[in-house]
Design an enzyme around this catalytic site. Structure first.
Site: not given
Lengths: 285, 280
Positions: B109, B111, B113, B169, B172
């Site tokens: 992703c 994202d 993190r 993850h 999300c």
């Protein structure tokens, strides 16, 4: 005396071969559990098959290695990074507030976290072939969702488009025929960067192909930045100063990083750099 | 009143960019002229103007410094990489510069993190990485989704990776968006996001049917994992992927990284065809 045709004497062996093939196909996915069965099956048949099975078992340990390897990697991250920064990760788990949207190439050598040191929570990252941004009105859609989310929901303050040397995607763009095989995915994607190829050919066609590619790698970044300004919600934020657009070029042959910022006022005012945008604050590290 | 305004004005005027943007200066000059004209008629507004200009100057200063903060951040990150990694291992990086041969194609992703280089410690050269919202792999579609297709084609056919890994993850945003799409709703302002995450619609439908008793967060977690499975299935719609999988030269795995609990689950897609038995 009737000679049986060879085909009739095969059936028994055929079954054994089928069983062995069935076993062979199963090996990669659950080797440990089925190894015992495999050996029974093989040794119950001809010695030749047993030998083959043994050779096969000793060679194909790929699955276990990969699982173990990945486990070790994750546990190392957990021990060295996650556990030491538990507070930080707990906060991150609740919400991310990255200041950057980074658009980088999928190339294994140019991960922005590695090259630019972004830590968890710092950069919302899109990676695709040749770090291309398609235009707002048309083109493939994957990258657009990420633009919308990072700019409108996460409200990042910076967008950084990072290109790099020896980019396979740009090379494919530069070497593809104009009337080529439209069934190729790579072709259908890199054609997003068509304008960069045209402008490179216009100014650099006398150069060696490698240098043309490098020129295109950099030009393509600027074209992507220009296309970013074509997204209304991006342009609005750049205009009111809450969002900055930057280009970056990572040369891993010489290990240098060149960086520049889009000069929005200059771009609007008509100071063109061949790609429709003006830039400022260029520096090389 | 007028002197206070005059002082602020001088300070503002001195602040031009190094390249001396003529266009910016023109627009600015016009604005200042308009203000001066107004104040020449209404001198008592001078103090108000002075205050406003001070505020604006402060705002612009902060904006400028946050811009240079961003640049400083990138610069120090790169310098650290160059001195601590590249120059200390220049032989390996020289080899890499000639060509890459990663063993992994990873979908993760976007994202901030969940960078695979952090979580799984991938070093330069190890993993060809595609990152998009909710780590989706759409089914084969050369017009709408040529981006993912190009990455899969390049990695499988040209780089000949041995493993494809799709990592979902926790928490999300993309999956949360997918779970909250109402059926038959009118298009929203997040049309790009919605149209993209709908690739995982079958995962959402499954969760809604089979896990009605769970709370929203638990439903999202299940959907995060199920959406990975949808992506794994979609990978098989690419003929060059299927060809390598049945030859056992390519393994396909799914994973879920939970950064709330600090866990990582890994599983494999088991795809095979047995030889046909002839009924005759």
């Amino acid at each position: 005396m009737i000679l049986l045709p060879p085909r009739l004497s095969i059936p028994n062996n055929c079954d054994k071969v089928k069983d062995f093939e069935k076993a062979q196909l199963r090996i990669p996915s659950s080797f440990r559990r089925k190894a015992a069965n495999l050996q029974t099956m093989a040794s119950g048949k001809t010695p030749g098959l047993t030998q083959e099975a043994n050779d096969f078992t000793s060679g194909e340990n790929n699955t276990d290695d990969v699982f173990d390897d990945m486990k070790q990697r994750f546990l190392a991250f957990k021990k060295l990074n996650y556990m030491d920064n538990l507070e930080h990760f707990k906060k991150l788990a609740d919400a991310q507030a990255p200041k950057f949207l980074v658009i980088a190439c999928a190339d294994s050598r140019v991960c922005p976290s590695a090259v630019l040191g972004f830590q968890p929570g710092e950069a919302f990252t899109v990676r695709n072939i040749a770090n291309l941004v398609p235009s707002y009105e048309s083109g493939p859609t994957e990258t657009k969702a990420a633009l919308q989310f990072s700019v409108n929901t996460l409200e990042v303050e910076n967008i950084l488009v990072v290109g790099h040397s020896r980019c396979g995607g740009i090379q494919a763009l530069m070497s593809m025929e104009d009337e080529g095989d439209s069934r190729s995915f790579i072709r259908n994607w890199v054609i997003v960067g068509k304008k960069a190829k045209e402008s490179t050919k216009a100014v650099a066609s006398n150069l060696h192909f490698d240098h043309q590619c490098q020129h295109c790698e950099k030009t393509s970044i600027n074209h992507s930045l220009e296309r970013l300004l074509g997204y209304p919600w991006i342009e609005e934020k750049v205009r009111n100063g809450s969002l900055s657009l930057h280009g970056g070029y990572y040369d891993f042959v010489n290990c240098t990083f060149e960086k520049w910022t889009v000069d929005y006022e200059g771009s609007r005012g008509g100071k063109k750099e061949g790609s429709g945008i003006a830039v400022k604050n260029r520096s090389v590290w | 009143m007028a002197p206070a305004f005059g002082k602020c004005f001088t300070f503002c005027c001195a602040k031009t960019s190094p390249e001396g943007d003529e266009m910016a200066t023109d627009a600015y000059e016009a604005a200042i002229k308009g203000l001066k004209d107004l104040l020449s008629k209404k001198a008592d507004l001078g103090n108000v103007a002075a205050e406003k200009i001070k505020e604006l100057t402060q705002e612009l200063k902060e904006l400028d410094s946050s811009n240079s903060d961003a640049v400083e951040r990138i610069k120090s990150g790169f310098t650290h990489f160059k001195t601590q990694k590249y120059l200390k291992d220049s032989a390996r990086f020289n080899d890499l510069a000639k060509g890459q041969s990663p063993k992994f194609l990873v979908f993760a992703c976007s994202d901030s993190r969940v960078c695979p280089s952090h979580i799984l410690n991938f070093q330069p050269g190890e993993a060809f990485v595609v990152r998009n919202i909710a780590n989706m792999v759409p089914p084969f579609d050369q017009k709408r989704h040529s981006g993912v297709g190009a990455a899969v084609e390049y990695a499988v056919v040209h780089l000949k990776v041995e493993n494809i890994l799709v990592i979902g993850h926790s928490r999300c945003g993309g999956i949360k968006g997918l779970m909250s799409i109402e059926d038959d709703a009118a298009p929203t302002k997040s049309d790009f996001i919605e149209n993209w995450v709908k690739i995982g619609a079958s995962a959402r439908n499954k969760i809604k049917e089979e896990h009605q008793g769970l709370d929203d967060e638990a439903k999202c977690t299940e959907c995060e994992k199920e959406a990975v499975n949808v992506s794994l299935g979609n990978l098989l719609s690419y003929p060059f992927v299927r060809a390598e999988v049945v030859k056992n030269t390519l393994a396909i795995r799914g994973a879920h990284y939970n950064f709330v609990k600090g866990t990582f689950d890994l599983w494999e897609l088991d795809f095979k065809t047995t030889p046909a038995y002839a009924f005759s």
